[in-house]
Design an enzyme around this catalytic site. Sequence first.
Site, PDB file in Angstrom:
ATOM      1  N   ASN A   1       0.827  -1.213   0.000  1.00  0.00           N
ATOM      2  CA  ASN A   1       0.000   0.000   0.000  1.00  0.00           C
ATOM      3  C   ASN A   1       0.853   1.252   0.000  1.00  0.00           C
ATOM      4  OD1 ASN A   1      -0.200   1.701   2.762  1.00  0.00           O
ATOM      5  ND2 ASN A   1       0.415  -0.411   3.203  1.00  0.00           N
TER       6      ASN A   1
ATOM      7  N   CYS B   1       6.076   3.714   9.189  1.00  0.00           N
ATOM      8  CA  CYS B   1       5.466   3.872   7.875  1.00  0.00           C
ATOM      9  C   CYS B   1       6.540   4.194   6.837  1.00  0.00           C
ATOM     10  CB  CYS B   1       4.406   4.970   7.913  1.00  0.00           C
ATOM     11  SG  CYS B   1       3.497   5.052   6.369  1.00  0.00           S
TER      12      CYS B   1
ATOM     13  N   THR C   1       5.372  -2.253   7.601  1.00  0.00           N
ATOM     14  CA  THR C   1       5.508  -2.784   6.234  1.00  0.00           C
ATOM     15  C   THR C   1       6.922  -2.590   5.686  1.00  0.00           C
ATOM     16  OG1 THR C   1       4.688  -0.708   5.371  1.00  0.00           O
ATOM     17  CG2 THR C   1       3.082  -2.471   5.696  1.00  0.00           C
TER      18      THR C   1
ATOM     19  N   CYS D   1       3.704 -43.015  -2.293  1.00  0.00           N
ATOM     20  CA  CYS D   1       4.258 -42.303  -3.453  1.00  0.00           C
ATOM     21  C   CYS D   1       3.261 -42.305  -4.608  1.00  0.00           C
ATOM     22  CB  CYS D   1       5.553 -42.970  -3.883  1.00  0.00           C
ATOM     23  SG  CYS D   1       6.270 -42.233  -5.366  1.00  0.00           S
TER      24      CYS D   1
ATOM     25  N   CYS E   1      10.344 -34.955  -6.421  1.00  0.00           N
ATOM     26  CA  CYS E   1      11.520 -35.108  -5.557  1.00  0.00           C
ATOM     27  C   CYS E   1      12.744 -35.403  -6.420  1.00  0.00           C
ATOM     28  CB  CYS E   1      11.315 -36.227  -4.545  1.00  0.00           C
ATOM     29  SG  CYS E   1      10.966 -37.853  -5.276  1.00  0.00           S
TER      30      CYS E   1
ATOM     31  N   CYS F   1      16.102 -33.007  -6.763  1.00  0.00           N
ATOM     32  CA  CYS F   1      17.374 -33.512  -6.252  1.00  0.00           C
ATOM     33  C   CYS F   1      18.388 -33.654  -7.387  1.00  0.00           C
ATOM     34  CB  CYS F   1      17.166 -34.861  -5.572  1.00  0.00           C
ATOM     35  SG  CYS F   1      18.648 -35.472  -4.744  1.00  0.00           S
TER      36      CYS F   1
ATOM     37  N   CYS G   1      22.690 -39.058   0.065  1.00  0.00           N
ATOM     38  CA  CYS G   1      21.769 -38.072   0.639  1.00  0.00           C
ATOM     39  C   CYS G   1      22.428 -37.296   1.771  1.00  0.00           C
ATOM     40  CB  CYS G   1      20.514 -38.793   1.144  1.00  0.00           C
ATOM     41  SG  CYS G   1      19.334 -37.690   1.929  1.00  0.00           S
TER      42      CYS G   1
HETATM   43  C1  LIG Z   1      -3.349  -0.262   3.825  1.00  0.00           C
HETATM   44  C2  LIG Z   1      -2.472  -0.286   5.021  1.00  0.00           C
HETATM   45  C3  LIG Z   1      -2.342   0.818   5.810  1.00  0.00           C
HETATM   46  C4  LIG Z   1      -1.538   0.790   6.924  1.00  0.00           C
HETATM   47  N1  LIG Z   1      -1.474   1.904   7.723  1.00  0.00           N
HETATM   48  C5  LIG Z   1      -0.731   1.855   8.855  1.00  0.00           C
HETATM   49  C6  LIG Z   1      -0.722   2.933   9.745  1.00  0.00           C
HETATM   50  O1  LIG Z   1      -1.395   3.924   9.540  1.00  0.00           O
HETATM   51  N2  LIG Z   1       0.029   2.851  10.851  1.00  0.00           N
HETATM   52  C7  LIG Z   1       0.774   1.757  11.146  1.00  0.00           C
HETATM   53  O2  LIG Z   1       1.428   1.719  12.162  1.00  0.00           O
HETATM   54  N3  LIG Z   1       0.784   0.694  10.300  1.00  0.00           N
HETATM   55  C8  LIG Z   1       0.043   0.716   9.174  1.00  0.00           C
HETATM   56  N4  LIG Z   1       0.020  -0.377   8.357  1.00  0.00           N
HETATM   57  C9  LIG Z   1       0.848  -1.551   8.687  1.00  0.00           C
HETATM   58  C10 LIG Z   1       0.070  -2.616   9.476  1.00  0.00           C
HETATM   59  O3  LIG Z   1      -0.351  -2.113  10.686  1.00  0.00           O
HETATM   60  C11 LIG Z   1       0.931  -3.858   9.728  1.00  0.00           C
HETATM   61  O4  LIG Z   1       2.055  -3.492  10.483  1.00  0.00           O
HETATM   62  C12 LIG Z   1       1.425  -4.522   8.467  1.00  0.00           C
HETATM   63  O5  LIG Z   1       0.418  -4.475   7.488  1.00  0.00           O
HETATM   64  C13 LIG Z   1       1.853  -5.973   8.690  1.00  0.00           C
HETATM   65  O6  LIG Z   1       0.806  -6.791   9.124  1.00  0.00           O
HETATM   66  P1  LIG Z   1      -0.009  -7.758   8.128  1.00  0.00           P
HETATM   67  O7  LIG Z   1       0.985  -8.587   7.399  1.00  0.00           O
HETATM   68  O8  LIG Z   1      -0.936  -8.531   9.006  1.00  0.00           O
HETATM   69  O9  LIG Z   1      -0.759  -6.878   7.185  1.00  0.00           O
HETATM   70  C14 LIG Z   1      -0.793  -0.350   7.252  1.00  0.00           C
HETATM   71  C15 LIG Z   1      -0.925  -1.471   6.443  1.00  0.00           C
HETATM   72  C16 LIG Z   1      -1.773  -1.454   5.351  1.00  0.00           C
HETATM   73  C17 LIG Z   1      -1.907  -2.676   4.518  1.00  0.00           C
END
Ligand SMILES: Cc1cc2nc3c(=O)[nH]c(=O)nc-3n(C[C@H](O)[C@H](O)[C@H](O)COP(=O)(O)O)c2cc1C
Lengths: 448, 422
Positions: free
Chosen positions: B73, B135, B201, B343, B349, B353, B379
């Site tokens: 995102n 973020c 993320t 099998c 496999c 291998c 192996c």
């Molecule tokens: C669309 C979207 C918006 C997000 N906005 C925030 C946010 O505003 N603040 C935050 O701390 N994390 C935000 N995240 C991250 C999520 O909180 C989370 O850490 C991350 O998606 C990993 O978890 P998941 O694999 O279950 O999605 C956002 C994630 C997504 C997908």
Amino acid sequence: MPITNNKLTFSEYQENFSDIHPPFETVEGASVEANRCLFCYDAPCMKSCPTSIDVPKFIKQITTDNIKGSAHTIFSANIMGGGCSKVCPVEKLCEGACVYNLLEEKPISIARLQRYSTDQAIEQKWQLFKRKPFTGKKVAVVGAGPAGLSCAHVLSREGVDITVYEKEQKGGGLMTYGIAAYKVTPEFCEEEVDYITSLGGIEILYGRELGKDISLVELQNQYDAVFLAIGVGLTRELGIKGEKLEGVEDAISFIYNLRTNPYNNIQVGDKVVVIGMGMTAIDAATQAKRLGAKEVTLVYRRTQDEMPCTEAELNIAKLDGCKIIWLAAPKKILGKHGKVSGLMCDVMQLGAPDTSGRRSPESTGETFTLEVDMIIKATGQLPFEKLVSYNELQNRNGKITIDENGITNWAKVFAGGDCVNGGKEVVDAVQAGKDAAKGILNLIMKTD
Amino acid sequence: MADISSNFLGIKSPNPYWLASAPPTDKKINVLRAFEAGWGGVVWKTLGTQVKNVSSRYSAVDYHGSRVMGFNNIELISDRPLHINLREIREVLKEFPDRAMIVSLMADNSRESWQELIKQVEDTGAHGLELNFGCPHGMTERGMGAAVGQDPEIARMVVEWVMEAATIPVITKLTPNVHSVVPAGKACVEAGTNALSLINTIQSVTGVDLDTLVPNPNVAGKSAFGGYCGPAVKPIALKMLTTIAQNPITRQVPVSGIGGISTWKDAVEFMLLGASNVQVCTAAMKHGFRIIEDLCEGLNNWMDEKGFSTLDDFIGKSVPTLTNWEDLDINYHIVANINQDKCIHCGLCYIACEDTSHQSINLAYGKPYNTYSIKEEECVGCNLCKLVCPVEDCITMVEQRKGPEYLNWKEYQRLGLPLNDH
Ligand SMILES: Cc1cc2nc3c(=O)[nH]c(=O)nc-3n(C[C@H](O)[C@H](O)[C@H](O)COP(=O)(O)O)c2cc1C
Ligand SMILES: Cc1cc2nc3c(=O)[nH]c(=O)nc-3n(C[C@H](O)[C@H](O)[C@H](O)COP(=O)(O)OP(=O)(O)OC[C@H]3O[C@@H](n4cnc5c(N)ncnc54)[C@H](O)[C@@H]3O)c2cc1C
């Protein structure tokens, strides 16, 4: 009870003869199924295909949105891969060998996936092959059926010019004239032939019959090689009384008529008996039923264990409401005013195994009689014995004999397909065409 | 029945599942639905200065016919006015007092902004704060989000400002866009954060559209690096979590585990590697809040089977088993065994291998079915065949120790044992 045509309405015919194996309607449908494929190595499905189509590869290519590549994978092994996807008895070939069967899971729908790719290629006229430059060599092919067309395509790709002599007005052989109408439409057969010849270098001369319009000697003299792919002919005679009565028909001609005329023109009885239990018998029975026959009965002299058709085919007939009488051998056809009125059968029992290993049926001495107004004979097709022996082609009961290079006892004359094997499947004929092409190339491209 | 209720820094919830700060938690209507469905808590979508989002915000990676194996995102923090968010938080708290309400924050980069925001949020009655240092897009350009989390010293400073003002528990959410999460984690713990959460993320480009040649998501012919999450990131998140659970400083505070959790099994794995509870975003965005039912039931059944009566019985239990490579036992040796009854002759496999591993599988040709067997002497016990085999328990790895005693790499070298056995 007269044999008549026009028993059903237009829409009933349409419904009865609609595609028995509908295609995937959507990309998603194909994709879900394609992704189920495990992508086996040295895959059992591929090994069970007489033309050795690389099934895992073409399915993988569907998952990667490489439909052109997928179609190419199929067609490079089997130029009738489109037709085969509709007519192959896959339950005893690729799908029967799918490893999912060993997990008691539904096998991959290989035929439907194959159809998915080939339909697009044929509809959109993808040119997936390019001819090599003309080699100066010319080959005659007799018969525009699966064997002939497959051979022609391989040779043309290698830069050989092909002339196909075909006695009928359309190509495709039994694909066009023999196979059940609910498996392939005449339009599809025509498109498939056009698709194959669109490569170039293949000229089909229709209405030219070997033995009538042209002789084998002429072909042998005019071409660098000849490929005989004439298939097999009508059903063998039963050799019983009453066979000439009106209402006794040969399955091959019955189906030929059905494939070349509107359904409402085809005459069919109310009470039809089909003799035999091979693929042709099943096709004749189901199609008689679908044309509006009230009652269709298959009679077979042995039991289900010995029947030549597959279980899947038998089930089509059963689902269509055809009755089956096992262990019944036709003894005499009864008539009234020159028309068939009944079939007397011997009640059989199984005795000792014969040369083919199947237990031979023997008469119990008891008989029964069926009231019928039409009898369709489907007890195996006979080779074109006259043509074959007239030309002094070495043969076994009319089946042309070839050596390991695909060549007959005539120099430069090859043969393959049903006319050699006596009648198998389309896919076997396609492979025979490929094998012959290989033999022909070895012969004509020899640099000595 | 096991007790799956959770207590994180004194913040109680009926289960250990919180919705991570993201669109599922960005307004009252969602959060009420989540609580009705049974979620244990939420981390409210990050609040801060007013921002504006673009349209076309998400993209995904599909795999083998499955949608959204990875999710991406380019959204910013909450784009709704602060006062509305605060009012709605208050309203939800009133309706569901038994659920955890954490509010995620990302203030402008000054002590005053952070402290002012904290005061307003605490006024709602929320149970805790989560500092968004993670973020990876949009905010970093403004000196916020990952920009803070990537520099341990800035992170330390911000946490210090926060801790001066905060009267409720503070969780600091770490960014994974660093070579190690430990330095920033340590700085935050030293600056007084009450807990850590990870991961946010991971910066990514999910793909390029092969018709337009523009990477996705396509915003009027252009794209931007986004943040990656969903099942694809789970292994990375688990590794980062473990480093936090093992470091003597960072392991002093509880951790909320995040990143690719879709099933109760994923959640258990996070907890085994040190997470006290877990947060979920992508799985809910793909399937809706109803997944909470199986998340809870599966966890409960597993705990019953294993004889764990509370979450604390197993939280962190697997952490000590992740050790350094050089401490692994070199005398441990396993070889593959193919159960011929199971099998299905797919040959996967064999080809794996033969082409890419140790040529340790024998192929006996058959039509249509080949027979495959293991050449035990070849192996090395790499597991590849077992991993690619589509049949459960068809290939098993059988222990055939090279020696009875534990022998690690350092000892091995010291003893001058032969190095190359191939
Ligand atoms: C669309 C979207 C918006 C997000 N906005 C925030 C946010 O505003 N603040 C935050 O701390 N994390 C935000 N995240 C991250 C999520 O909180 C989370 O850490 C991350 O998606 C990993 O978890 P998941 O694999 O279950 O999605 C956002 C994630 C997504 C997908
Ligand atoms: C009723 C029926 C149903 C079938 N159903 C199926 C099925 O569902 N699936 C399947 O795979 N197979 C099926 N088959 C078998 C399949 O059709 C054949 O195996 C295949 O068509 C053989 O190909 P071929 O090229 O050898 O011969 P054919 O298809 O018979 O082609 C021979 C061609 O040669 C032409 N020809 C013959 N003599 C001459 C001559 N003297 N001069 C010039 N041209 C000549 C013919 O007109 C024909 O076009 C069925 C067969 C029948 C009879």
